[in-house]
Design a protein around this motif. Structure first.
Motif, PDB file in Angstrom:
ATOM      1  N   ALA A   1       0.799  -1.161   0.092  1.00 16.31           N
ATOM      2  CA  ALA A   1      -0.072   0.155   0.188  1.00 16.31           C
ATOM      3  C   ALA A   1       0.812   1.161  -0.286  1.00 16.31           C
ATOM      4  O   ALA A   1       1.597   1.471   0.992  1.00 16.31           O
ATOM      5  N   LYS A   2       1.182   1.956  -1.219  1.00 15.41           N
ATOM      6  CA  LYS A   2       1.658   3.221  -1.235  1.00 15.41           C
ATOM      7  C   LYS A   2       0.864   4.420  -0.948  1.00 15.41           C
ATOM      8  O   LYS A   2      -0.074   4.784  -1.712  1.00 15.41           O
TER       9      LYS A   2
ATOM     10  N   THR B   1      -3.116   0.406  -3.749  1.00 17.20           N
ATOM     11  CA  THR B   1      -2.630  -1.041  -3.248  1.00 17.20           C
ATOM     12  C   THR B   1      -2.444  -2.066  -4.629  1.00 17.20           C
ATOM     13  O   THR B   1      -3.017  -1.872  -5.508  1.00 17.20           O
ATOM     14  N   ARG B   2      -1.461  -2.779  -4.133  1.00 17.45           N
ATOM     15  CA  ARG B   2      -0.990  -3.747  -5.473  1.00 17.45           C
ATOM     16  C   ARG B   2      -1.044  -5.105  -4.513  1.00 17.45           C
ATOM     17  O   ARG B   2      -0.434  -5.217  -3.326  1.00 17.45           O
TER      18      ARG B   2
ATOM     19  N   PHE C   1       3.204   0.799   3.594  1.00 18.96           N
ATOM     20  CA  PHE C   1       3.519  -0.346   4.126  1.00 18.96           C
ATOM     21  C   PHE C   1       3.428  -1.537   3.445  1.00 18.96           C
ATOM     22  O   PHE C   1       2.887  -1.460   2.228  1.00 18.96           O
ATOM     23  N   SER C   2       3.659  -2.776   3.729  1.00 16.53           N
ATOM     24  CA  SER C   2       3.501  -3.907   2.783  1.00 16.53           C
ATOM     25  C   SER C   2       3.502  -5.218   3.830  1.00 16.53           C
ATOM     26  O   SER C   2       3.811  -5.009   4.929  1.00 16.53           O
TER      27      SER C   2
ATOM     28  N   GLY D   1      -5.864  -1.413  -6.624  1.00 14.76           N
ATOM     29  CA  GLY D   1      -7.059  -0.507  -6.189  1.00 14.76           C
ATOM     30  C   GLY D   1      -6.591   0.620  -5.382  1.00 14.76           C
ATOM     31  O   GLY D   1      -5.330   1.027  -5.482  1.00 14.76           O
ATOM     32  N   SER D   2      -7.469   1.113  -4.510  1.00 12.25           N
ATOM     33  CA  SER D   2      -7.071   2.406  -3.877  1.00 12.25           C
ATOM     34  C   SER D   2      -7.921   2.201  -2.634  1.00 12.25           C
ATOM     35  O   SER D   2      -9.088   1.506  -2.507  1.00 12.25           O
ATOM     36  N   VAL D   3      -7.516   2.844  -1.451  1.00 12.55           N
ATOM     37  CA  VAL D   3      -8.127   3.079  -0.121  1.00 12.55           C
ATOM     38  C   VAL D   3      -7.714   4.192   0.283  1.00 12.55           C
ATOM     39  O   VAL D   3      -6.692   4.856   0.206  1.00 12.55           O
TER      40      VAL D   3
END
Length: 199
Positions: free
Chosen positions: A37-38, A162-163, A52-53, A152-154
């Motif tokens: 999550a960038k 997100t990946r 984070f990842s 996607g995205s949050v």
């Protein structure tokens, strides 16, 4: 001509073998997962930013996704955590999976998935093999993609892109009866490799 006849006979035998092979619809599927999550506003990695990842295993209950569990590997240590932050961020209980026939040939060749709601939008895609998924001499597992790719995205506190990648793990072929059995398979294997559990 003889070579052509042998090839044709071989293809017919293979077709009948695949058509008559038993397949299974796995209830519990074990995935090796990477998730990142960038963050947009504070893009540095935690603890100096919000990005984070996660890396580890998702033991996914396809019948009751809310029963799914995770085993997260802690970076740069030989430790793991069961049902920590990874399961909360992947949120398998909120993902709706389905099958698609995107080329109109009457075979559902694509597994898709979506999460939607206030501040969240993520999707998954993966190819479903016609012959099912085999690990060694296992019974083919039908109806699933071997690899699911999510994007996607949050939005919440920051905006995250997100990946994620879910790769079906060979332990799926063992056919764990529930997610607890799947967790035991994974943690037993990790313990044999010198990993220890942390809270």
């Amino acid at each position: 001509m003889k070579t052509r006849n042998r090839l044709l006979l071989s293809l017919i035998v293979i077709a009948f073998t695949l058509a008559s092979a038993a397949t299974s619809q796995a209830a519990v599927v074990i995935y090796s997962v990477t998730f990142s999550a960038k963050a947009r506003f504070f893009p540095r990695a935690s603890p100096f930013g919000n990005s984070f990842s996660h890396r580890g295993f998702l033991i996914y209950d396809s019948t009751t996704p809310g029963q799914s569990q995770s085993v997260e590997l802690i970076p740069r240590t030989r430790t793991y955590r069961v049902n920590g932050a990874m399961i909360s961020n992947i949120t398998p209980s909120s993902t709706s999976f389905f099958q698609l026939d995107r080329n109109n040939d009457s075979f559902f060749e694509t597994q898709g998935g979506m999460i939607g709601g206030t501040g969240i939008s993520r999707s998954y895609l993966g190819g479903i093999p016609r012959a099912g998924i085999r690990f060694g001499n296992s019974v083919p597992i039908s109806g699933f993609a071997r690899i699911l790719k999510g994007a996607g995205s949050v939005t919440g506190g920051d905006h995250f892109t997100t990946r994620e990648v879910w790769r079906m793990h060979p332990f799926t072929a063992v056919g764990p009866v529930n997610t607890n059995a799947g967790v035991l398979l994974i943690t037993g294997n990790l313990a044999s490799r010198g990993f220890t559990q942390v809270p």
